[in-house]
Design a protein around this motif. Structure first.
Motif, PDB file in Angstrom:
ATOM      1  N   ASN A 271      10.129  -0.179 -10.206  1.00 29.12           N
ATOM      2  CA  ASN A 271       9.618  -1.468 -10.670  1.00 29.12           C
ATOM      3  C   ASN A 271       8.935  -2.227  -9.546  1.00 29.12           C
ATOM      4  N   THR A 272       9.382  -2.037  -8.331  1.00 36.34           N
ATOM      5  CA  THR A 272       8.807  -2.788  -7.213  1.00 36.34           C
ATOM      6  C   THR A 272       8.326  -1.834  -6.126  1.00 36.34           C
ATOM      7  N   THR A 273       9.185  -1.568  -5.111  1.00 36.28           N
ATOM      8  CA  THR A 273       8.797  -0.735  -3.981  1.00 36.28           C
ATOM      9  C   THR A 273       9.927   0.213  -3.607  1.00 36.28           C
ATOM     10  N   SER A 274       9.565   1.266  -2.883  1.00 32.90           N
ATOM     11  CA  SER A 274      10.575   2.163  -2.311  1.00 32.90           C
ATOM     12  C   SER A 274      10.094   2.618  -0.946  1.00 32.90           C
ATOM     13  N   LEU A 275      11.065   2.964  -0.077  1.00 37.13           N
ATOM     14  CA  LEU A 275      10.761   3.363   1.289  1.00 37.13           C
ATOM     15  C   LEU A 275      11.572   4.598   1.636  1.00 37.13           C
ATOM     16  N   THR A 276      10.924   5.564   2.266  1.00 40.68           N
ATOM     17  CA  THR A 276      11.627   6.724   2.833  1.00 40.68           C
ATOM     18  C   THR A 276      11.207   6.890   4.283  1.00 40.68           C
ATOM     19  N   CYS A 277      12.176   7.262   5.129  1.00 35.21           N
ATOM     20  CA  CYS A 277      11.909   7.477   6.554  1.00 35.21           C
ATOM     21  C   CYS A 277      12.083   8.955   6.854  1.00 35.21           C
ATOM     22  N   SER A 278      11.037   9.603   7.296  1.00 37.28           N
ATOM     23  CA  SER A 278      11.109  11.010   7.679  1.00 37.28           C
ATOM     24  C   SER A 278      11.142  11.113   9.191  1.00 37.28           C
ATOM     25  N   SER A 279      10.854  12.279   9.723  1.00 43.21           N
ATOM     26  CA  SER A 279      11.016  12.513  11.150  1.00 43.21           C
ATOM     27  C   SER A 279      10.052  11.707  12.004  1.00 43.21           C
ATOM     28  N   ASP A 280       8.815  11.521  11.552  1.00 41.87           N
ATOM     29  CA  ASP A 280       7.839  10.844  12.403  1.00 41.87           C
ATOM     30  C   ASP A 280       6.997   9.819  11.653  1.00 41.87           C
ATOM     31  N   LYS A 281       7.421   9.456  10.438  1.00 41.18           N
ATOM     32  CA  LYS A 281       6.655   8.450   9.698  1.00 41.18           C
ATOM     33  C   LYS A 281       7.537   7.798   8.648  1.00 41.18           C
ATOM     34  N   MET A 282       7.095   6.657   8.165  1.00 42.05           N
ATOM     35  CA  MET A 282       7.732   6.013   7.022  1.00 42.05           C
ATOM     36  C   MET A 282       6.746   6.013   5.859  1.00 42.05           C
ATOM     37  N   ARG A 283       7.304   6.072   4.663  1.00 41.51           N
ATOM     38  CA  ARG A 283       6.455   6.143   3.490  1.00 41.51           C
ATOM     39  C   ARG A 283       6.861   5.068   2.496  1.00 41.51           C
ATOM     40  N   VAL A 284       5.886   4.276   2.059  1.00 40.95           N
ATOM     41  CA  VAL A 284       6.139   3.165   1.142  1.00 40.95           C
ATOM     42  C   VAL A 284       5.395   3.428  -0.162  1.00 40.95           C
ATOM     43  N   ILE A 285       6.113   3.349  -1.277  1.00 37.49           N
ATOM     44  CA  ILE A 285       5.533   3.502  -2.605  1.00 37.49           C
ATOM     45  C   ILE A 285       5.626   2.158  -3.322  1.00 37.49           C
ATOM     46  N   ILE A 286       4.493   1.655  -3.798  1.00 35.64           N
ATOM     47  CA  ILE A 286       4.454   0.371  -4.506  1.00 35.64           C
ATOM     48  C   ILE A 286       3.896   0.620  -5.909  1.00 35.64           C
ATOM     49  N   ASN A 287       4.634   0.183  -6.910  1.00 35.40           N
ATOM     50  CA  ASN A 287       4.203   0.368  -8.284  1.00 35.40           C
ATOM     51  C   ASN A 287       3.083  -0.610  -8.617  1.00 35.40           C
ATOM     52  N   LYS A 288       2.049  -0.118  -9.291  1.00 35.74           N
ATOM     53  CA  LYS A 288       0.911  -0.973  -9.633  1.00 35.74           C
ATOM     54  C   LYS A 288       1.303  -2.095 -10.591  1.00 35.74           C
ATOM     55  N   SER A 289       2.238  -1.817 -11.481  1.00 37.11           N
ATOM     56  CA  SER A 289       2.670  -2.866 -12.416  1.00 37.11           C
ATOM     57  C   SER A 289       3.330  -4.021 -11.682  1.00 37.11           C
ATOM     58  N   TYR A 290       3.961  -3.710 -10.556  1.00 37.19           N
ATOM     59  CA  TYR A 290       4.565  -4.766  -9.747  1.00 37.19           C
ATOM     60  C   TYR A 290       3.483  -5.674  -9.161  1.00 37.19           C
ATOM     61  N   LEU A 291       2.401  -5.076  -8.685  1.00 35.75           N
ATOM     62  CA  LEU A 291       1.298  -5.873  -8.143  1.00 35.75           C
ATOM     63  C   LEU A 291       0.627  -6.700  -9.228  1.00 35.75           C
ATOM     64  N   GLU A 292       0.475  -6.105 -10.406  1.00 36.92           N
ATOM     65  CA  GLU A 292      -0.173  -6.828 -11.508  1.00 36.92           C
ATOM     66  C   GLU A 292       0.620  -8.049 -11.938  1.00 36.92           C
ATOM     67  N   SER A 293       1.940  -8.002 -11.759  1.00 31.78           N
ATOM     68  CA  SER A 293       2.752  -9.167 -12.130  1.00 31.78           C
ATOM     69  C   SER A 293       2.456 -10.374 -11.246  1.00 31.78           C
ATOM     70  N   PHE A 294       1.847 -10.117 -10.070  1.00 31.06           N
ATOM     71  CA  PHE A 294       1.456 -11.206  -9.177  1.00 31.06           C
ATOM     72  C   PHE A 294      -0.058 -11.415  -9.157  1.00 31.06           C
TER      73      PHE A 294
END
Length: 607
Positions: A271-294
């Motif tokens: 619904n909003t965002t998620s974050l994963t941390c791997s060995s040498d980077k972080m990854r952020v996933i943002i749902n488009k519907s969450y952005l549209e709500s703003f």
């Protein structure tokens, strides 16, 4: 001469009768039990079509040449569909008999293509059937292969969101006797769509000879999605974030092979965002519907470094390196924290007011001990959101050919000579140059689960073996060497496990910089991470002069091989004996004839 002819006819009649009896006995026997070695040892590969009867208990033994391994593939299995795995199965053993270590058990309901490899110089497989009267057939083929020879581009690990790979030599004919495994691993929350743009393999209704097998998971036993051959262009989709692809070829009819590509599909309902941390980077996933709500558009998002752009699909996907895109590193006591900020593009200078919330998403990866702690939150101008997850640092361990640590040894298992020098390197896969790897402990075991017995090579940073040499700290690499050995009263395999510490190089008081500690204090200086790496098996090469039981195994196998043509040998021996008798009778008969010819007859006078 009539006597000679009579004896010869009698000998031929007896031989004919024995041959007929021998043939009848062979037809009455079950021909399922046979040895594939012995007289056929020169055959480096062989295919078998096994037709099985009810209530069978059949055993085959394969013997390989020295310094070669056996691989056996059961590419088609048709057993009793209603039979239980206990009453009807195939068992494969490492050795000359069913008393050897069990490599695996296969039943009718298995959802994978069974493949087994020997570690001894022989391999035995046994098929047991129940009493049900049904049609049963098994197609299997085996071949010998050298562990010293590797096929280029045969298998590997793919860990990007999308990619492509081909069979070895593509588009030229694929190599014979190849068994290649590709492991595809994407990040959590994704599944994999695999598309074959071409498959050109030998055509067979059951794909018994050459085939591509696709598994829904991280191994070749995690559930078979499909097995294909011939000329097709299939598409497969995983149910999770991992997929395994296998190419298996036999010894005839090589064609172009295959070409494949894959993409990742985001599956989580975020619904909003998620974050994963791997060995040498972080990854952020943002749902488009969450952005549209703003009332925001995904093109308005940017990192601290605005030149780093996200990947847009059904979600907004930021892949943020620890050493780029404006990421800030902060060292705090027992941890290192990497931080970046996702903001929305500023309003045009001409605007004075706004009715949109000033959204900021602050992402942090906190690396501590043997895991990573992941935190996401949004500034107080908007909704504050926290998410936590766990992960591990990515390290690998490998063997090298020399102390230059340039050429990696890719063979598995790796066959070595007793007392051969082995060079081991543990690598940290991270882009931060201010980290060092320290070998805290390394131990060996004859089994991969590291149950007893074990043997310490390094402990508390100190060498515990007289042949072990630990190299000085060298950035992202921990290195040591030792001489090969074997465990007494155990198999010839050796596995290595190393516990490593990862420290900040600027911390002079860190555990990494303290080196060998014969007596460790409880509260010594900090380290940032602790993790394990495992490699194996390492196996000793076969030495006929040094192998205590190899001659016995060979002798037993030869005896089994000789039992099969036993009746034929009997027949041959009898015919030789009969021929000798005939020759002797001929010589004696001639002697008597000659003796009679030498008699002188004189006519009697009439009185």
């Amino acid at each position: 001469m009539e006597v000679v002819r009579g004896l010869l006819s009698l000998a031929l009649l007896i031989a004919s009768c024995l041959a007929e009896v021998n043939s009848t006995e062979d037809e009455g026997k079950s021909n399922c039990s046979a040895s594939l070695g012995g007289a056929n040892i020169a055959e480096n590969h062989k295919a078998l079509v096994l037709q099985l009867n009810p209530s069978e208990n059949c055993t085959w033994t394969i013997e390989r040449p020295e310094n070669e391994s056996i691989r056996i593939i059961f590419s088609q299995i048709q057993l009793d569909p209603d039979g239980s795995c206990q009453s009807e199965n195939i068992k494969v053993f490492d050795g000359t008999s069913t008393d050897g270590p069990l490599l695996g058990k296969v039943c009718n309901e298995n959802d994978f293509v069974p493949v087994f490899e020997s570690s001894f110089n022989t391999l035995t497989f046994q098929i047991v059937t129940d009493s049900a009267t049904v049609q049963r057939s098994v197609f299997t083929f085996y071949y010998y292969f050298s562990s010293d020879i590797s096929i280029p581009n045969c298998g590997g690990y793919l860990d990007t969101l999308e990619g492509s790979f081909t069979s070895p030599n593509y588009p030229k004919p694929h190599p014979e006797l190849a068994y290649c495994v590709w492991h595809i691993q994407v990040e959590k929350g994704y599944k994999i769509k695999l598309n074959f743009t071409e498959i050109f393999l030998e055509i067979d209704k059951h794909c018994r000879f050459d085939f591509v097998a696709v598994y829904d998971g991280s191994s070749t036993t995690s559930g078979l999605i499909g097995k294909v051959c011939g000329r097709v262009t299939p598409t497969f989709e995983s149910s999770s974030d991992s997929l395994t692809v296998v190419l298996s070829t036999d010894y005839a009819n090589s064609y172009r092979g295959f070409s494949a590509s894959y993409t990742s599909i985001y599956t989580e309902n975020v619904n909003t965002t998620s974050l994963t941390c791997s060995s040498d980077k972080m990854r952020v996933i943002i749902n488009k519907s969450y952005l549209e709500s703003f009332n925001y558009n995904e093109n308005d998002l940017q990192l601290t470094d605005s030149t780093c752009r996200p990947k847009l699909s059904n979600v907004v996907d930021f892949s943020i390196p620890f050493d780029g895109c404006g990421t800030i590193k902060k060292v705090e006591d027992q941890s290192i924290i990497y931080t970046n900020i996702i903001t929305f593009s500023a309003s045009p200078p001409s605007e004075v007011i706004t009715r949109k919330k000033q959204l900021q998403i602050i992402v942090k990866c906190e690396m501590e001990h043997n895991s990573t702690v992941e935190i996401t939150y949004i500034t107080e101008d908007d909704i504050i959101q926290n998410q936590n997850a766990l992960g591990k640092y990515n390290t690998t361990m490998a063997l090298f050919e020399s102390d230059s640590f340039e050429k990696t040894i890719l063979e598995s298992p790796y066959y070595v000579d007793l007392n051969q020098t082995l060079y081991v390197q543990v690598s940290l896969h991270n882009s931060d140059p201010n980290l060092v790897v320290f070998l805290d402990s390394c131990r060996a075991s004859p089994t991969s689960d590291f149950a007893s017995p074990t043997y310490d090579l390094i402990k508390s940073g100190c060498s515990r073996d007289e042949t072990c040499k630990v190299y000085p700290l060298f950035g992202h690499y921990g290195r040591f060497q030792f001489n090969a050995f074997k465990f007494l009263r155990s198999l010839s395999s050796v596995y290595l496990q190393c516990k490593i510490l990862i420290c900040d190089s600027s911390d002079d008081q860190s555990r990494c910089n303290q080196g060998c500690l014969s007596r460790r204090k409880r509260d010594i200086s900090s380290y940032k991470w602790k993790t394990d790496s495992i490699i194996g098996p390492i196996r000793l090469k076969r030495d006929r002069s040094a192998s205590g039981n190899s001659g016995f195994q060979h002798q037993t196998h030869a005896e089994e091989t000789q039992n099969q043509p036993f009746n034929n040998l009997h027949l041959f021996s009898f015919m030789v004996l009969a021929l000798n008798v005939v020759i002797m009778v001929t010589v004696i008969a001639r002697h008597f004839v000659n003796q009679r010819a030498n008699y002188k007859y004189q006519k009697l006078q009439d009185h």
